[in-house]
Design a protein around this motif. Structure first.
Motif, mmCIF file in Angstrom:
data_model
loop_
_atom_site.group_PDB
_atom_site.id
_atom_site.type_symbol
_atom_site.label_atom_id
_atom_site.label_comp_id
_atom_site.label_asym_id
_atom_site.label_seq_id
_atom_site.Cartn_x
_atom_site.Cartn_y
_atom_site.Cartn_z
ATOM 1 N N LEU A 1 5.972 4.606 1.424
ATOM 2 C CA LEU A 1 6.364 5.880 1.894
ATOM 3 C C LEU A 1 7.408 5.714 3.016
ATOM 4 O O LEU A 1 8.516 6.238 3.278
ATOM 5 C CB LEU A 1 5.432 6.960 2.468
ATOM 6 N N ASP A 2 7.030 4.717 3.918
ATOM 7 C CA ASP A 2 7.666 3.837 4.967
ATOM 8 C C ASP A 2 9.075 3.396 4.581
ATOM 9 O O ASP A 2 10.048 3.597 5.044
ATOM 10 C CB ASP A 2 6.796 3.085 5.866
ATOM 11 N N GLN B 1 3.997 12.888 -3.208
ATOM 12 C CA GLN B 1 5.126 13.251 -1.968
ATOM 13 C C GLN B 1 6.538 12.968 -2.473
ATOM 14 O O GLN B 1 7.499 13.527 -2.198
ATOM 15 C CB GLN B 1 4.809 11.813 -1.066
ATOM 16 N N GLN C 1 -0.943 10.025 -4.322
ATOM 17 C CA GLN C 1 -0.175 10.657 -3.330
ATOM 18 C C GLN C 1 1.225 10.325 -3.220
ATOM 19 O O GLN C 1 1.958 11.259 -2.847
ATOM 20 C CB GLN C 1 -1.258 10.460 -1.950
ATOM 21 N N VAL C 2 1.404 9.034 -3.408
ATOM 22 C CA VAL C 2 2.898 8.636 -3.159
ATOM 23 C C VAL C 2 3.845 9.508 -4.279
ATOM 24 O O VAL C 2 4.727 9.850 -3.823
ATOM 25 C CB VAL C 2 3.027 7.149 -3.204
ATOM 26 N N ARG D 1 -5.071 2.587 2.071
ATOM 27 C CA ARG D 1 -4.317 3.594 2.842
ATOM 28 C C ARG D 1 -3.906 4.892 2.086
ATOM 29 O O ARG D 1 -4.636 5.850 2.270
ATOM 30 C CB ARG D 1 -3.336 2.934 3.659
ATOM 31 N N VAL D 2 -2.909 5.016 1.384
ATOM 32 C CA VAL D 2 -2.478 6.094 0.621
ATOM 33 C C VAL D 2 -2.469 5.887 -0.610
ATOM 34 O O VAL D 2 -1.676 4.849 -1.219
ATOM 35 C CB VAL D 2 -0.989 6.627 1.262
ATOM 36 N N ASP E 1 0.851 -1.198 0.093
ATOM 37 C CA ASP E 1 0.032 0.060 -0.020
ATOM 38 C C ASP E 1 0.834 1.219 -0.173
ATOM 39 O O ASP E 1 2.225 1.159 0.281
ATOM 40 C CB ASP E 1 -1.107 0.210 1.221
ATOM 41 N N GLN F 1 1.173 3.772 2.244
ATOM 42 C CA GLN F 1 1.850 3.876 3.332
ATOM 43 C C GLN F 1 3.218 3.341 3.727
ATOM 44 O O GLN F 1 4.157 3.696 3.986
ATOM 45 C CB GLN F 1 0.877 3.823 4.477
ATOM 46 N N GLU F 2 2.886 2.097 3.363
ATOM 47 C CA GLU F 2 4.073 1.093 3.308
ATOM 48 C C GLU F 2 5.281 1.540 2.278
ATOM 49 O O GLU F 2 6.375 1.527 2.717
ATOM 50 C CB GLU F 2 3.636 -0.325 3.125
#
Length: 146
Positions: free
Chosen positions: A46-47, A81, A77-78, A72-73, A41, A43-44
């Protein structure tokens, strides 16, 4: 005899297990020279890129294969960012998604994706496209970290 590509670290951002499996098979020929990491996903992803939490020791990817429709994100969006942060903006991002909508294509290029590819529906075509992406980014272009 398979071609030998230069070593690379690739981040695949994909929530569909079937598409992940096909991508893994496409990269299989380069298993000794390339490392494929998967974020399921946004968020993962970006992490992983910012080395947070479980990804504290993650390597910097040489390029990213990014699906747009993620939990999630989302991928849009990724992309925004990544391309707005000087610390990671030089990492090439190839959008690999089911969407062929003109507005998605324009938006992704507007947000500085390096390529936009609509996923083929058949197994052989999908694997072929991912192999072409791999060949281009590992054999043809010069990557920022290379």
């Amino acid at each position: 005899m398979p071609e030998v590509h230069r070593a690379a670290t690739i981040l695949l951002v994909e929530d569909d297990p079937g598409d992940e499996l096909m991508a893994r098979e496409a990269f299989e020929d380069d298993a000794q020279t390339s490392e494929l990491y998967v974020a399921r996903d946004g968020q993962e992803a970006l992490d992983f890129l910012y080395r947070r939490g479980a990804h504290a020791g993650a390597p910097r990817p040489d390029f990213i294969l990014l699906d747009l429709n993620l939990p999630r994100v989302d991928g849009r969006q990724v992309l925004r960012q990544v391309k707005s942060d000087a610390a990671v903006a030089s990492i090439p991002v190839v959008v690999l998604t089911t969407s062929s909508a003109v507005e998605d294509v324009l938006a992704c290029y507007g947000d500085h994706s390096n390529a936009y590819i609509t996923k083929p529906s058949g197994y052989d075509d999908f694997v072929g496209v991912v192999r072409q992406i791999n060949q281009f980014w590992l054999d043809t272009v010069r990557l920022p970290g290379a």
